[in-house]
Scaffold this motif. Structure first.
Motif, PDB file in Angstrom:
ATOM      1  N   MET A 284      16.363  26.185 -30.551  1.00  0.00           N
ATOM      2  CA  MET A 284      16.759  25.406 -31.721  1.00  0.00           C
ATOM      3  C   MET A 284      17.937  26.083 -32.396  1.00  0.00           C
ATOM      4  O   MET A 284      17.860  27.243 -32.796  1.00  0.00           O
ATOM      5  N   LEU A 285      19.036  25.347 -32.526  1.00  0.00           N
ATOM      6  CA  LEU A 285      20.247  25.857 -33.157  1.00  0.00           C
ATOM      7  C   LEU A 285      20.361  25.248 -34.550  1.00  0.00           C
ATOM      8  O   LEU A 285      20.456  24.029 -34.687  1.00  0.00           O
ATOM      9  N   ALA A 286      20.344  26.073 -35.573  1.00  0.00           N
ATOM     10  CA  ALA A 286      20.422  25.594 -36.957  1.00  0.00           C
ATOM     11  C   ALA A 286      21.799  25.924 -37.521  1.00  0.00           C
ATOM     12  O   ALA A 286      22.137  27.081 -37.730  1.00  0.00           O
ATOM     13  N   GLY A 287      22.608  24.883 -37.733  1.00  0.00           N
ATOM     14  CA  GLY A 287      23.943  25.090 -38.278  1.00  0.00           C
ATOM     15  C   GLY A 287      24.820  25.957 -37.415  1.00  0.00           C
ATOM     16  O   GLY A 287      25.627  26.738 -37.922  1.00  0.00           O
ATOM     17  N   ALA A 288      24.705  25.833 -36.092  1.00  0.00           N
ATOM     18  CA  ALA A 288      25.418  26.718 -35.160  1.00  0.00           C
ATOM     19  C   ALA A 288      26.664  26.028 -34.612  1.00  0.00           C
ATOM     20  O   ALA A 288      26.562  24.975 -33.982  1.00  0.00           O
ATOM     21  N   PRO A 289      27.851  26.627 -34.808  1.00  0.00           N
ATOM     22  CA  PRO A 289      29.080  26.033 -34.255  1.00  0.00           C
ATOM     23  C   PRO A 289      29.255  26.400 -32.791  1.00  0.00           C
ATOM     24  O   PRO A 289      29.135  27.558 -32.412  1.00  0.00           O
ATOM     25  N   LEU A 290      29.548  25.400 -31.973  1.00  0.00           N
ATOM     26  CA  LEU A 290      29.782  25.633 -30.545  1.00  0.00           C
ATOM     27  C   LEU A 290      31.116  25.057 -30.084  1.00  0.00           C
ATOM     28  O   LEU A 290      31.655  25.472 -29.063  1.00  0.00           O
ATOM     29  N   SER A 291      31.627  24.086 -30.825  1.00  0.00           N
ATOM     30  CA  SER A 291      32.898  23.461 -30.469  1.00  0.00           C
ATOM     31  C   SER A 291      33.839  23.623 -31.663  1.00  0.00           C
ATOM     32  O   SER A 291      33.808  22.844 -32.613  1.00  0.00           O
ATOM     33  N   TYR A 292      34.690  24.640 -31.619  1.00  0.00           N
ATOM     34  CA  TYR A 292      35.393  25.100 -32.821  1.00  0.00           C
ATOM     35  C   TYR A 292      36.608  24.261 -33.194  1.00  0.00           C
ATOM     36  O   TYR A 292      37.081  24.334 -34.327  1.00  0.00           O
TER      37      TYR A 292
ATOM     38  N   CYS B 263      19.720  20.725 -31.779  1.00  0.00           N
ATOM     39  CA  CYS B 263      20.816  21.029 -32.698  1.00  0.00           C
ATOM     40  C   CYS B 263      20.514  20.399 -34.050  1.00  0.00           C
ATOM     41  O   CYS B 263      20.489  19.164 -34.173  1.00  0.00           O
ATOM     42  N   PHE B 264      20.281  21.232 -35.055  1.00  0.00           N
ATOM     43  CA  PHE B 264      20.009  20.764 -36.402  1.00  0.00           C
ATOM     44  C   PHE B 264      21.247  21.032 -37.254  1.00  0.00           C
ATOM     45  O   PHE B 264      21.652  22.177 -37.431  1.00  0.00           O
TER      46      PHE B 264
END
Length: 723
Positions: free
Chosen positions: A186-194, A319-320
């Motif tokens: 679970m990704l909380a507020g995680a940037p992956l595509s900048y 993705c949250f």
């Protein structure tokens, strides 16, 4: 007399209160400063409210890092279920110290404990191990996850990972290289595509271009004698919202000093303890992620040459994100899916389950800190992790809704919200806003220019800077950073603050709050609103100017030619490169599926029939899974399917139905060549599963009637929502 009361009396009342609030506010700032000093003096400063025991110290690993794995000690009123997979909460090392995921009882850690999961936490020390790299940290996290799994061999599932903000992309890198370790991620507020975002918003993505690339990051590391100060990252975050930073937050404490102090100090304890990174770590992040955007496009490689491809991850990914998040907007949290895939069918063939959930308004920090978010979204995600683990591959949106009086089978719902997964397409993500090819080219120009400027800095300036800066100078500059200085100035280090505590005690003994109807108080609030509005307008104007500068400068054909970018016709679409090995594996899977339509038994038949019946409806919710779980648990333990085998079986049956729905259904009798009593029991289980989520629509009724005939039973007359 009335005039005197309204005039002089109101003024005296207001100014007495204003003076008292000033004294109490200064006392609050004094306490905040002293707390910051106390945190800085600790070896392991954190804001966890839970007791923890160290399991692994990353400094003792073969490739040491300043990270550690700890076990959260369950409170006396919490019972841990050994069959539930353990949960690991990973905090972001993005300038601040660790513990935000467990700063309150109503938090990610608190929710995990109350749900009966053994809970672990991955945190870090304020100073990095000399020479440690981002790759070293990922290796350490892999060791930590494996250690947690080894401690819980009886758990029905791999460790669940909840990764906040910066920790999200770090865990995704770990999972891409070691896809065998984790359960649901679970990704909380995680940037992956900048590079992702929309015009008129998300100004932070323009920062690299505004500064001419990452050479300033390298300069900051050199001025720190090889150390990058996390206070610089904190300053970047604060610059996004000038009104909140420079007025709203401090005024909120001043105006509500009788009730707001505790909450303010709790948050500032975390906010005021910036950590350090090795200069090499920060430069890697800036070059490869912030400006290079190389994670979602598969351009990163480990030191051994292994490509970090997010398509390798086999764990379900949640993705949250939130529309109110100005640090990680939904586009940056989700557009990596568009970089990896051209269609949902590719996600399914690759065996990935991707779930996203959008909050309407919560800010970036509220995603991990807010008690309301913990009580609703995090609680629902944790309670439905097993369901997500068993969800067939595809793209889904998690919809969390209030229970209504008309909700069928409420006894199958855990809590007061209904958790539902709705199938989505890539167009649903594109609808949130995507970059045009021209925008992608602008960001590509930034990346090229950044490499040039960084090369110039390293060649002509870096040797001189490194020769001039000593460790004591670097330490002095860190101590004078405005973020630290504003804490220190109000601490006991300032001798002028010594008079504040006695004055504050006297004020509390004679506190005279102003009346809510006081006209001067109304004027104060109006002035505050005007100051807030002015700062907001200034921030908006600054952001518009920044965007206009970025679009104009990096859209210049001359600049494109200078940095070696061709014309738009020569550019390939922004995305991950093809993987022929993966494509060959997918083709091999399709060939293998051709021979499996008539393979399997009763379990496969029930799952295939369930997929067929519910497929037109699309989504499914927790009631169906809990019914399935109840049926599974009613069987003897040695006869139950493992969750891993169940998910594998469900995936295969979905693939068969998608490959050829009619052929899959016609083959059902072949799977039912067994005792009639077993077939009848299977049909009964199917009816319960189908009815768990409520009444079927007409197409679902037609499909169920057809399946019943194939199972050799007469269709029932009524299938209302009674389970």
């Amino acid at each position: 007399m009335a005039q005197e009361k309204f005039g002089l009396g109101a003024a005296a009342e207001y100014w007495t209160d204003a003076w008292q609030r000033t004294v109490l506010c200064l006392e609050t700032l004094n306490e905040r400063g002293n707390t910051a000093l106390a945190q800085a003096a600790k070896e392991v400063p954190h804001v966890l409210t839970f007791q923890a025991d160290v399991v692994l110290d990353g400094r003792r690993l073969e490739r040491p890092v300043n990270y550690a794995l700890v076990r959260i000690v369950p409170p006396p009123d919490v019972t841990i279920d050994p069959a539930k997979p353990p949960i690991i909460v990973v905090d972001p090392r993005a300038g601040h110290g660790p513990g935000i995921g467990g700063m309150k009882p109503d938090s990610e850690i608190g929710v995990a404990l109350r749900a009966g999961h053994a809970t672990y936490f991955i945190g870090f020390l304020p100073k990095p191990v000399p020479g440690q790299t981002i790759e070293d940290v990922c290796r350490a996290e892999a060791i930590f996850i494996a250690a947690v799994a080894a401690r819980h061999p009886e758990a029905e599932g791999k460790p669940i990972i909840i990764a906040n903000c910066q920790a999200g992309w770090q865990i995704m890198m770990t999972a891409a290289v070691r896809p065998d370790l984790a359960g649901v991620i679970m990704l909380a507020g995680a940037p992956l595509s900048y590079w992702a975002g929309v015009h008129g918003k998300n100004p932070m993505r323009y920062l690299g271009g505004s500064l001419g690339g990452t050479w300033l990051t390298a300069l900051s590391g050199d001025l720190g004698a090889g150390i990058f100060d996390g206070a610089n990252l904190v300053a970047n975050f604060e610059s996004l919202n000038l009104a909140n930073t420079y007025w709203t937050k401090p005024y909120n404490v001043y105006s509500k000093v009788d009730s707001e102090t505790e909450r303010f100090l709790e948050f500032e304890t975390w906010w005021g303890s910036p950590v350090l990174l090795n200069a090499g770590e920060m430069e890697w992040i800036a070059d490869n992620l912030f400006v290079g955007n190389k994670l979602s496009t598969g351009e990163l490689r480990t030191s051994e040459g292994v490509r970090i491809d997010l398509r390798n991850i086999k764990s379900p990914i949640v993705c949250f994100c939130s529309w109110g998040d100005d640090i990680t907007p939904p586009q940056q949290a989700l557009d990596w899916v568009l970089d990896l895939y051209d269609d949902v069918s590719e996600i399914i063939v690759n065996g990935q389950t991707i779930v996203y959930s959008l909050h309407h308004s919560i800010g970036h920090l509220g995603i991990f800190v807010s008690g309301k978010v913990a009580a609703k979204e995090h609680r629902e995600f944790v309670s439905c992790m097993e369901m997500i683990e068993a969800t067939p591959p595809g793209l889904y949106e998690a919809v969390i809704s209030d229970l209504g009086e008309e909700t069928a089978n409420r006894d199958l719902v855990d809590g007061k919200y209904l958790f539902r997964l709705e199938p989505r397409t890539l167009d649903d993500i594109r609808a949130f806003g995507v970059n045009s090819p021209e925008d992608d080219k602008r960001f590509a120009a930034v990346a090229r220019l950044s490499e040039i400027n960084l090369g110039l800095y390293r060649t002509f300036a870096e040797p001189w800077v490194r020769a001039a800066v000593t460790e004591p100078m670097a330490e002095a500059m860190r101590a004078m950073h405005p973020h630290r200085l504003r804490f220190d100035l109000f601490s006991d280090r300032n001798p002028f603050m010594s008079a504040i505590k006695p004055m504050a005690e006297q004020v509390r003994a004679n506190r005279e709050p102003v009346g809510a109807d006081n006209p001067l108080l109304a004027m104060e609030k109006q002035a505050s609103s005007q100051i807030t509005a002015a700062l907001e307008r200034w921030g908006e104007m600054r952001d518009r100017m920044t965007e206009a500068f970025f679009l104009t400068t990096y859209g210049s054909p001359l600049l494109h030619a200078m940095v070696g970018l061709g014309s738009p016709r020569d550019e390939t679409p922004h995305g991950v490169e093809r993987d022929l090995v993966r494509e060959a594996a997918a083709a091999k899977l399709r060939i293998a599926l051709e021979g499996r339509f008539e393979e399997g038994g009763i379990e496969e038949a029930v799952l295939r029939a369930l997929i067929y019946v519910r497929r037109p409806e699309g989504g499914f919710d927790e009631r169906g899974y809990r019914m399935l779980k109840n049926i599974r648990e009613s069987r003897k333990s040695n006869e139950r399917l493992s969750l891993a085998r169940f998910r594998e079986m469900l995936n295969e049956q979905l693939q068969l139905v998608l490959l050829d729905e009619e052929r899959a259904v016609v083959a059902l009798p072949k799977l039912l060549e067994t005792d009639e009593s077993d077939t009848a029991a299977a049909l009964g289980a199917l009816r319960k599963l189908v009815g768990a989520a409520g009444a079927l629509d007409p197409e679902g009724e037609r499909r169920l009637a057809r399946v019943e005939k194939l199972f050799g039973a007469k269709p029932t007359k009524s299938r209302k929502a009674n389970g």
